[in-house]
Design a protein around this motif. Structure first.
Motif, mmCIF file in Angstrom:
data_model
loop_
_atom_site.group_PDB
_atom_site.id
_atom_site.type_symbol
_atom_site.label_atom_id
_atom_site.label_comp_id
_atom_site.label_asym_id
_atom_site.label_seq_id
_atom_site.Cartn_x
_atom_site.Cartn_y
_atom_site.Cartn_z
ATOM 1 N N ARG A 44 17.305 81.667 32.682
ATOM 2 C CA ARG A 44 18.576 82.143 33.236
ATOM 3 C C ARG A 44 19.339 80.939 33.778
ATOM 4 N NH1 ARG A 44 19.731 87.314 34.604
ATOM 5 N NH2 ARG A 44 17.597 88.034 34.384
ATOM 6 N N GLN A 45 20.639 80.935 33.646
ATOM 7 C CA GLN A 45 21.427 79.791 34.149
ATOM 8 C C GLN A 45 21.265 79.663 35.653
ATOM 9 O OE1 GLN A 45 25.440 79.410 32.915
ATOM 10 N NE2 GLN A 45 24.724 78.406 31.058
ATOM 11 N N GLY A 46 21.331 78.424 36.125
ATOM 12 C CA GLY A 46 21.270 78.208 37.576
ATOM 13 C C GLY A 46 19.931 77.665 38.027
ATOM 14 N N THR A 47 18.983 77.558 37.094
ATOM 15 C CA THR A 47 17.688 76.971 37.434
ATOM 16 C C THR A 47 17.579 75.613 36.750
ATOM 17 O OG1 THR A 47 16.676 79.141 37.578
ATOM 18 C CG2 THR A 47 15.178 77.283 37.328
ATOM 19 N N ARG A 48 17.181 74.621 37.517
ATOM 20 C CA ARG A 48 17.049 73.279 36.928
ATOM 21 C C ARG A 48 15.879 73.216 35.959
ATOM 22 N NH1 ARG A 48 18.177 68.956 41.821
ATOM 23 N NH2 ARG A 48 20.193 69.832 42.314
ATOM 24 N N TYR A 49 16.029 72.414 34.921
ATOM 25 C CA TYR A 49 14.918 72.183 33.993
ATOM 26 C C TYR A 49 14.009 71.134 34.638
ATOM 27 C CZ TYR A 49 17.340 74.605 30.217
ATOM 28 O OH TYR A 49 17.960 75.544 29.437
ATOM 29 N N GLY A 50 13.242 71.543 35.599
ATOM 30 C CA GLY A 50 12.450 70.576 36.355
ATOM 31 C C GLY A 50 11.037 70.428 35.827
ATOM 32 N N LYS A 51 10.257 69.724 36.627
ATOM 33 C CA LYS A 51 8.860 69.453 36.266
ATOM 34 C C LYS A 51 7.919 70.301 37.132
ATOM 35 C CE LYS A 51 9.527 64.712 34.833
ATOM 36 N NZ LYS A 51 10.427 63.728 35.246
ATOM 37 N N VAL A 52 6.686 70.397 36.652
ATOM 38 C CA VAL A 52 5.624 71.052 37.431
ATOM 39 C C VAL A 52 4.428 70.096 37.477
ATOM 40 C CG1 VAL A 52 3.963 72.962 37.524
ATOM 41 C CG2 VAL A 52 6.310 73.403 36.789
ATOM 42 N N VAL A 53 3.865 69.941 38.665
ATOM 43 C CA VAL A 53 2.618 69.188 38.818
ATOM 44 C C VAL A 53 1.576 70.136 39.392
ATOM 45 C CG1 VAL A 53 1.475 67.244 39.955
ATOM 46 C CG2 VAL A 53 3.861 67.056 39.302
ATOM 47 N N LEU A 54 0.390 70.077 38.841
ATOM 48 C CA LEU A 54 -0.724 70.862 39.382
ATOM 49 C C LEU A 54 -1.595 69.957 40.245
ATOM 50 C CD1 LEU A 54 -2.639 73.410 39.331
ATOM 51 C CD2 LEU A 54 -3.728 72.332 37.345
ATOM 52 N N VAL A 55 -1.922 70.428 41.446
ATOM 53 C CA VAL A 55 -2.902 69.738 42.294
ATOM 54 C C VAL A 55 -4.030 70.735 42.524
ATOM 55 C CG1 VAL A 55 -3.350 68.701 44.558
ATOM 56 C CG2 VAL A 55 -1.151 68.302 43.420
ATOM 57 N N ALA A 56 -5.226 70.397 42.066
ATOM 58 C CA ALA A 56 -6.315 71.376 42.154
ATOM 59 C C ALA A 56 -7.625 70.688 42.508
ATOM 60 C CB ALA A 56 -6.463 72.120 40.826
ATOM 61 N N TYR B 230 2.333 78.376 31.152
ATOM 62 C CA TYR B 230 3.332 78.829 32.137
ATOM 63 C C TYR B 230 4.572 77.930 32.071
ATOM 64 C CZ TYR B 230 5.269 79.765 36.820
ATOM 65 O OH TYR B 230 6.090 80.072 37.871
ATOM 66 N N CYS B 231 4.358 76.620 31.991
ATOM 67 C CA CYS B 231 5.482 75.674 31.940
ATOM 68 C C CYS B 231 6.303 75.869 30.671
ATOM 69 C CB CYS B 231 4.980 74.233 32.012
ATOM 70 S SG CYS B 231 4.414 73.805 33.653
ATOM 71 N N ARG B 232 5.616 76.097 29.543
ATOM 72 C CA ARG B 232 6.373 76.320 28.297
ATOM 73 C C ARG B 232 7.245 77.571 28.428
ATOM 74 N NH1 ARG B 232 1.591 74.426 25.961
ATOM 75 N NH2 ARG B 232 0.753 76.518 25.708
ATOM 76 N N ASN B 233 6.690 78.615 29.036
ATOM 77 C CA ASN B 233 7.434 79.870 29.164
ATOM 78 C C ASN B 233 8.554 79.789 30.197
ATOM 79 O OD1 ASN B 233 6.317 81.531 27.175
ATOM 80 N ND2 ASN B 233 4.474 81.824 28.399
ATOM 81 N N LEU B 234 8.376 78.924 31.198
ATOM 82 C CA LEU B 234 9.389 78.788 32.262
ATOM 83 C C LEU B 234 10.363 77.650 31.964
ATOM 84 C CD1 LEU B 234 9.683 80.133 35.284
ATOM 85 C CD2 LEU B 234 7.805 80.904 33.857
ATOM 86 N N TYR B 235 10.207 77.016 30.809
ATOM 87 C CA TYR B 235 11.082 75.885 30.436
ATOM 88 C C TYR B 235 11.033 74.760 31.458
ATOM 89 C CZ TYR B 235 12.727 78.910 26.820
ATOM 90 O OH TYR B 235 12.764 79.725 25.731
ATOM 91 N N ARG B 236 9.847 74.498 31.934
ATOM 92 C CA ARG B 236 9.669 73.342 32.813
ATOM 93 C C ARG B 236 8.692 72.385 32.150
ATOM 94 N NH1 ARG B 236 12.165 74.432 37.676
ATOM 95 N NH2 ARG B 236 11.340 72.603 38.699
ATOM 96 N N GLU B 237 8.847 71.124 32.464
ATOM 97 C CA GLU B 237 7.961 70.113 31.873
ATOM 98 C C GLU B 237 6.676 70.031 32.691
ATOM 99 O OE1 GLU B 237 9.750 66.196 31.770
ATOM 100 O OE2 GLU B 237 7.763 65.275 31.705
ATOM 101 N N PHE B 238 5.551 70.147 32.025
ATOM 102 C CA PHE B 238 4.275 69.943 32.727
ATOM 103 C C PHE B 238 4.084 68.438 32.879
ATOM 104 C CE2 PHE B 238 -0.358 69.320 32.808
ATOM 105 C CZ PHE B 238 -0.628 70.047 33.959
ATOM 106 N N ALA B 239 4.178 67.954 34.130
ATOM 107 C CA ALA B 239 4.182 66.502 34.361
ATOM 108 C C ALA B 239 2.780 65.944 34.581
ATOM 109 C CB ALA B 239 5.068 66.168 35.554
ATOM 110 N N GLY B 240 1.782 66.812 34.646
ATOM 111 C CA GLY B 240 0.405 66.334 34.801
ATOM 112 C C GLY B 240 -0.295 66.997 35.975
ATOM 113 N N ALA B 241 -1.563 66.618 36.139
ATOM 114 C CA ALA B 241 -2.386 67.282 37.153
ATOM 115 C C ALA B 241 -3.233 66.274 37.921
ATOM 116 C CB ALA B 241 -3.289 68.314 36.492
ATOM 117 N N LEU B 242 -3.330 66.526 39.222
ATOM 118 C CA LEU B 242 -4.279 65.777 40.051
ATOM 119 C C LEU B 242 -5.445 66.725 40.276
ATOM 120 C CD1 LEU B 242 -1.285 64.712 40.898
ATOM 121 C CD2 LEU B 242 -2.512 63.642 42.785
ATOM 122 N N VAL B 243 -6.543 66.510 39.565
ATOM 123 C CA VAL B 243 -7.676 67.422 39.697
ATOM 124 C C VAL B 243 -8.856 66.691 40.336
ATOM 125 C CG1 VAL B 243 -6.979 68.951 37.810
ATOM 126 C CG2 VAL B 243 -8.492 67.033 37.310
#
Ligand SMILES: Cc1cc2nc3c(=O)[nH]c(=O)nc-3n(C[C@H](O)[C@H](O)[C@H](O)COP(=O)(O)O)c2cc1C
Length: 241
Positions: free
Chosen positions: A123-135, A155-168
């Motif tokens: 939907r318009q109005g949401t930035r195409y941002g990144k997601v980082v997982l910390v687990a 989830y990131c593909r469906n939300l149109y956000r870039e998966f930027a990586g994970a700190l696991v």
């Protein structure tokens, strides 16, 4: 740059998730990001009731009135979402899953084909941002994060956000104790801090840095022995009470 961090550990700032999340967010702040942190345990986030009101009757607006109403503008504006969770039965915590389900108003109802895959457009109005997982998790092997990573990437593909990586951080339950005993684990916290700086300054985190966050700090057999010994002591003490 705006960063929205959500920690879904019920143990909040006293938990093992926070041991990695705190330096990571500090690194982002040091690099100039504006960071806001929320704990799901302090928020009222109701379960999605599946009414699809946000898609049909009140487009883009969830009809459940709770703390998500405060979070929606922050989710829309943030350049980076940091989703922090302990591994709970091979996935995110229930409260994190509830929050993720409630992000559906950010999408449109009519599906389309994108790269040969059906998806709901953003939907318009949401930035195409990144997601980082910390687990972090209790068990020893890094593969305990595999289901979580698959889920988060989908989830990131469906939300149109870039998966930027994970700190696991496997064997996260021992990290705090190791630190208190003066073991050489400081490089793990420093790597988390570096990863935060890198993401803000360079737009990405180096695999070497993320590798240090996950690095082995105790051989497998010793981990089994030490963890069980600690747990047995607690069990014995409780039995004596
Ligand atoms: C309900 C529950 C389920 C868990 N499931 C897993 C699991 O599937 N795999 C694992 O390695 N650890 C599991 N753990 C251990 C947690 O991931 C571990 O204790 C973690 O360090 C908790 O982080 P926190 O202190 O930030 O809450 C589970 C813990 C709980 C309470």
């Amino acid at each position: 740059m705006k960063v929205l961090a959500i920690n879904s550990s019920p143990r909040m700032d006293k938990g093992n998730t926070a041991l990695i999340l705190t330096p990571f967010l500090e690194g982002m702040t040091e690099a100039g990001a504006e960071v806001e942190l929320f704990y799901t345990s302090k928020l009222e986030i109701k379960h999605c009731d599946g009414a699809f009101t946000c898609w049909l009757r009140t487009p883009g607006e969830c009809h459940l009135k709770d703390d998500m109403q405060m979070l929606y503008p922050k989710l829309r504006e943030a350049d980076i979402w940091v989703l922090a969770t302990p591994v709970y039965v091979d996935g995110v915590t229930g409260s994190m899953k509830t929050l993720m389900e409630r992000t559906i108003p950010l999408l449109l109802p009519l599906i389309e084909l994108r790269d040969g895959h059906t998806r709901h457009p953003p939907r318009q109005g949401t930035r195409y941002g990144k997601v980082v997982l910390v687990a972090n998790c209790g068990l020893w092997e890094t593969d305990n994060f595999d289901p979580l990573l698959v889920h988060m990437k989908a989830y990131c593909r469906n939300l149109y956000r870039e998966f930027a990586g994970a700190l696991v951080r496997p064997n996260g339950v021992m990290l705090g104790g190791m630190m208190q005993m003066g073991a050489e684990v400081n490089d793990i916290f420093e790597a988390a801090r570096d990863a935060g700086r890198q993401l803000v300054q360079d737009g990405k985190m180096s695999p070497e840095t993320l590798g240090i966050v996950s690095r082995e700090f105790m051989p497998l057999e010793m981990y089994v022995q030490q963890l069980n010994q600690g747990l047995q002591m607690v069990l014995d003490a409780l039995e004596k009470k």
